[in-house]
Scaffold this motif. Structure first.
Motif, short mmCIF file in Angstrom:
data_model
loop_
_atom_site.label_atom_id
_atom_site.label_comp_id
_atom_site.label_asym_id
_atom_site.label_seq_id
_atom_site.Cartn_x
_atom_site.Cartn_y
_atom_site.Cartn_z
N GLU A 256 20.91 21.54 -0.35
CA GLU A 256 20.80 20.51 -1.37
C GLU A 256 20.07 21.02 -2.60
O GLU A 256 20.40 20.68 -3.74
CB GLU A 256 20.06 19.29 -0.79
CG GLU A 256 20.81 18.58 0.33
CD GLU A 256 22.12 17.96 -0.15
OE1 GLU A 256 22.17 17.47 -1.29
OE2 GLU A 256 23.11 18.00 0.61
N THR A 292 18.80 14.65 -3.65
CA THR A 292 19.99 13.82 -3.47
C THR A 292 20.10 12.80 -4.58
O THR A 292 21.18 12.59 -5.17
CB THR A 292 19.94 13.11 -2.11
OG1 THR A 292 19.88 14.08 -1.08
CG2 THR A 292 21.17 12.24 -1.92
N ILE A 345 28.59 15.50 -1.16
CA ILE A 345 27.71 14.44 -0.69
C ILE A 345 28.35 13.66 0.45
O ILE A 345 27.69 13.33 1.44
CB ILE A 345 27.35 13.49 -1.86
CG1 ILE A 345 26.61 14.27 -2.95
CG2 ILE A 345 26.47 12.33 -1.36
CD1 ILE A 345 26.32 13.48 -4.20
N ALA A 361 20.36 12.03 3.20
CA ALA A 361 20.94 11.73 1.90
C ALA A 361 21.30 10.25 1.80
O ALA A 361 21.08 9.61 0.77
CB ALA A 361 22.17 12.60 1.67
#
Length: 984
Positions: A256, A292, A345, A361
């Motif tokens: 991430e 995120t 995502i 997330a």
């Protein structure tokens, strides 16, 4: 001069999906374990550590075996067995082609969409445990029919309890070609008492076991992972150190962070490696949450709306469901899903269902939704999920709860609770209903109905007294205060409330609630009779036996009017056990008519429970042969139905039977194992501790015995189990009488004795009354002791209760001894010993013989008294009552008698036979040698020679050297031709 790299002009790198890095050894171990089926593999690690990626790599192998895969959702109110059901929805083989037995009819509630292909529904079972066991067998049959090799369950730390029980069930039935399990979870989110931790304990033989604990990546692996996302080109050492230090080597955090830095154009390719601009000034977000949220903010508003919807849904969902939750058209939603998936995502499966690639997330996005908007998202999610078939009722209850839609919340919570109870997950049902009662504003009629169901669900739980239990009690009491409830509605709540209070030890409150409930249960004779039977149980409350008996008689009258044979059996069996606890002779007539088997699983379990209770009653009466027979029936049925908890109950009572009948070998280990298995059930746990305390007292471990008996006494009193206080109080009194503390012995027996006198149940007094009599006599109160013995005798009239009657004989002997009539006391103790031996109860028989010996000594009959004491010493020692044996040994020494030397471990002795060393001494005695000469010849100390000489005299039962020589010659003990004589 070198040409500049194209990346050096500020162009952002292309970000790829990271390679599988640093887990080759774990992947090989996983494959190896599953190649040796059946196997159970636990994959553990913190969030983002790579558990799911490891399993995806395994599943992508071309030679992978047939597997069902599911993921547990992060919802407390998750659907009972939801992960297992979800796994089956992914099968490709048509159900109609499977050869399923009638048992598969139990699957209809879980798979309504297969109704046309499944056998007819099975009749409902009253017993939740039996229903759950039947459902497990049906699911197991379906797995085998589908020829599934591996069942994969991800995120098992969120699994509902019944799902974990099913996994335990599957493991317990493994054989050479059995199903393998792969389970991933976060250890930090698993409670110490979770069933998940039992999956690798007590595995059947032949099951391969593997635990893979994923650790954070090392710096070099971190570098490889980052490089694999950036065109495979290397990264600088500074960048490597920075990434590893800031992410801790957690793969998800690394991934991430790389994506975020690329989005920010923070990376540049220089001198053949990737470096980060402004390494010191710009910091990587410390958490995945921050990264995120920033990545999400770079997406289009439509994609952000889709992500908020997906975060609210929390589980894999179709584009149509996500679109309805997001309030978007299907086309717009699909485009947004594509955008979010392209950003790494969202992640889709082969059925085009989408969810966040990682729950962290999803949590980050969900927590960023304003509170005012969350309710709308949950409302839309609920309306979207209502279109699914079958409707996911637990998820619907969750969403409508968060949306504040009370009517829909209530409807789905009740449906979810009903499904959970049908599957045996009573705890899940309780959570759903108690939340509803605690937070929703409902009409009185709905509150009453839901409270009644919640009470019934709580009665089916296996964790009797915990935080959930106390919350249920508070909730039911609160509902009873609701204005406008009818007497009938209150009674239907008080009935389960009273039974729950019995479990929690609030005996007086329980009897009060049940008594008030019975008056308004006329519409339900089964529940009325059941409540009356509970009121007939005598272990709690202030009532005399006559009051309890009246309730049992009323219950019997109602039972005769009930049509259901199963209900009549249940009530009759409970009545028989209650009558035994009351000390009513009539109980044995009822017991004689009880069946020893059943036609259904529920019936067999009920019969087993009844026989356990009868076995317990038979132990109290001292009818040990009867107890053994009833416990054997109970164990046979419990094993047949694989009822593990019931088997524990039987084992505890069988251990109690072994204690009473003198079969003590292995009881220390048994008591420890039982205590460990029953820690979550207070009454049974105390039973195990009581057994350990008995053994400690007999072994002479005073401190341990006192602590354990105190625990049993105090906790039994707190739980309202008056009958269980008797033995503990008596044992403590005996310990203090040994110290000469009669006042303390009287004090500790006061309350239990008052209970017996008040209730008039004298079969409970086997241990208590003799201890109380000793305390009274030690305090000089012969009058009170005589009066108590008289009441004990009257209380046992007409009852075939051998143990209390033997105790009564001991009490009469104690009175005779206290009056100085030692001759009659010796005769009375002899009768008592014979009575105990007949049961058989050898430990008490030995203690009675010890008292008989003391009476003989008090008469001046020294030799018979010493001989009898010596016999008891050896018998107590061999039984395992070393503490008692030491006491008797001391008395023998006080009376000038030799104490037999018995084996206490180490090199074993020779019993009544002369050892080789003793033979050497005897041969030299026959040859006329003195002790000093023998000491010189054998190179032993004079003390050792004297000790061996005395041992030989005792074994040959002589008391002089001359008699020993004569007896040895008669027995053939001669010096050999090359005797030790020549050694002089």
């Amino acid at each position: 001069m070198l040409d500049p790299s194209p990346e050096d002009d500020g162009t952002s790198p292309t970000v790829s999906t990271p390679r599988f890095v640093g887990r080759d050894r774990e992947l090989a171990a996983l494959r190896g374990a599953l190649a040796r089926s059946p196997a159970i593999v636990l994959v553990e690690g913190e969030a983002g550590i790579g558990k799911s990626r490891l399993l995806r790599e395994w599943s992508a192998a071309p030679d992978r075996r047939t597997a069902l895969v599911s993921v547990c959702p992060p919802l407390r109110e998750s659907l009972t067995l939801g992960p297992i059901v979800d796994a089956f929805h992914g099968i490709e083989r048509p159900v109609p082609r499977l050869r399923l037995t009638e048992l598969a009819g139990a699957l209809r509630p879980l798979f309504p969409e297969w109704s046309s292909s499944l056998p007819p529904a099975l009749p409902a079972l009253d017993d939740a445990k039996a229903a759950r066991h039947r459902l497990f067998r049906a699911l197991d049959e379906l797995l085998r029919a589908l020829r599934v090799d591996v069942l994969v369950l991800e995120d098992a730390h969120w699994a509902d309890e019944v799902t974990l029980e099913f996994l335990l069930f599957v493991i317990s039935r493994q054989h050479s070609d059995g199903l393998s399990l792969v389970i991933s979870y976060r250890p930090e989110e698993v409670d110490d008492g979770s069933l998940l931790l039992r999956l690798t304990s007590r595995l059947p033989a032949g099951v391969t076991q593997l635990r893979i604990a994923l650790a954070p990546m090392r710096p070099d692996d971190t570098a490889v992972l980052v490089s694999s996302m950036l065109d495979g080109k290397p990264i600088s050492q500074e960048f490597t150190t920075f990434m590893h230090d800031r992410t801790g080597g957690v793969p998800l955090a690394v991934e991430e962070s790389v994506r975020l830095m690329c989005d920010r154009a923070d990376l540049v390719f220089r001198d053949g490696q990737w470096v980060r601009l402004k390494l010191r000034e710009l910091r990587v977000p410390p958490t995945v949450r921050d990264s995120t949220r920033e990545r999400v903010s770079r997406l289009s508003p439509t994609a952000q709306q889709v992500l908020r919807a997906a975060a609210t849904l929390a589980e894999r969902s179709s584009p149509a469901t996500i679109a309805m939750t997001a309030g978007l058209s299907p086309a717009a939603c699909r485009g947004a899903i594509t955008e979010a998936a392209g950003a790494g995502i969202l992640d889709g499966d082969d059925r085009e269902r989408w969810r966040f690639r990682h729950v962290l997330a999803a949590t980050a996005v969900y927590e960023a939704i304003p509170l005012t908007d969350r309710r709308q998202f949950h409302l839309l999610a609920g309306r979207a999920l209502e279109h699914l078939r079958p409707p996911p009722v637990a998820r619907l209850a969750h969403h409508f709860r968060e949306a504040g839609e009370t009517r829909s919340w209530a409807r789905y919570a009740e449906q979810g609770a009903e499904l959970a109870m049908a599957s045996g997950d009573h705890t899940k049902a309780v959570h759903l209903l108690v939340d509803l009662l605690s937070w929703a504003v409902l009409p009185p009629v709905d509150r009453a109905r839901i409270a009644r169901i919640a009470g019934v669900a709580a009665l089916g739980r296996r964790e009797p007294v915990d935080a959930v239990y106390h919350r249920v009690i508070r909730t039911l009491r609160s509902v009873l205060e609701t204005p406008g409830l009818s007497a009938r509605q209150q009674a239907e709540i008080r009935n389960p409330l009273g039974r729950l209070l019995i479990t929690g030890g609030e005996a007086r409150a329980a009897l009060s609630e049940l008594e008030r409930a019975v008056a308004d249960l006329d519409h339900d004779p089964v529940e009325a009779a059941r409540a009356m039977t509970y009121l007939g149980w005598a272990y709690a409350g202030p009532w005399p036996a006559s009051t309890h008996r009246r309730w049992l008689d009323r219950a019997a009258e109602l039972t005769a009017q009930i049509d259901s044979p199963a209900q009549r059996l249940n009530l009759a069996g409970n009545r028989a056990a209650a009558l035994l606890m009351l000390g009513e002779q009539e109980a044995w007539d009822v017991v004689a008519d009880l069946p020893v088997d059943g036609t259904t699983a529920a019936e067999r379990l009920d019969v087993a429970r009844i026989h356990v209770n009868v076995g317990t009653g038979a132990l109290i009466w001292g009818r040990y042969a009867d107890a053994g027979q009833h416990l054997a029936v109970a164990m046979r049925l419990a094993e047949a139905e694989q009822a593990s908890r019931l088997q524990h109950n039987v084992r505890l009572e069988q251990a109690n039977l072994a204690w009473n009948t003198g079969r003590w070998d292995g009881l220390v280990e048994t008591s420890a194992a039982l205590a460990d298995a029953d820690r979550d059930r207070p009454a049974h746990y105390l039973g195990s501790i009581r057994l350990a305390a008995r053994l400690a007292a007999a072994a002479g471990r005073r401190r341990a015995a006192e602590e354990q008996f105190r625990l049993v006494l105090e906790e039994s009193a707190r739980l309202g189990a008056a009958d269980d206080t008797m033995e503990a109080a008596a044992a403590l009194a005996r310990l203090w009488l040994t110290d000469g503390n009669s006042r303390q012995a009287l004090r500790i027996t006061n309350e239990p004795m008052d209970t017996v006198l008040r209730k008039g149940i004298w079969v409970w007094a086997t241990d208590l009354v003799p201890a109380r009599i000793e305390a009274l006599l030690a305090a000089g109160d012969l009058t009170a002791a005589t009066r108590l013995v008289g009441r004990f005798a009257r209380g046992l009239r007409g009852r075939t209760a051998p143990a209390p009657r033997a105790a009564l004989t001991v009490c009469r002997a104690l009175l005779l001894a206290a009056a100085g009539d030692h001759s009659r006391a010796a005769t009375a103790y002899d009768r008592a010993a014979r009575a105990w031996s007949t049961l058989p109860r050898p430990y008490d028989a030995m203690r009675a013989r010890e008292r008989q010996a003391e009476a003989l000594l008090a008469q001046g009959r020294i030799e018979p008294g010493r001989e009898l004491l010596a016999e008891q010493y050896e018998q107590l020692f061999r039984l395992g009552a070393r503490g008692d044996a030491d006491r008797v040994a001391q008395r023998l020494r006080e009376h000038g008698a030799e104490v037999p030397r018995l084996w206490r471990g180490g090199r074993k002795g020779y019993g009544d036979q002369l050892s080789p060393r003793e033979l050497d001494v005897v041969q030299l005695i026959v040859a006329g040698k003195t002790n000093r000469e023998i000491s010189r010849i054998l190179a032993k100390s004079p003390a050792t020679v004297d000790q061996q000489l005395r041992a030989a005299m005792r074994k040959l039962k002589v008391n002089s050297r001359t008699a020993l020589a004569v007896k040895a010659v008669e027995a053939g003990v001669f010096a050999e031709e090359d005797s030790l004589d020549d050694a002089s």
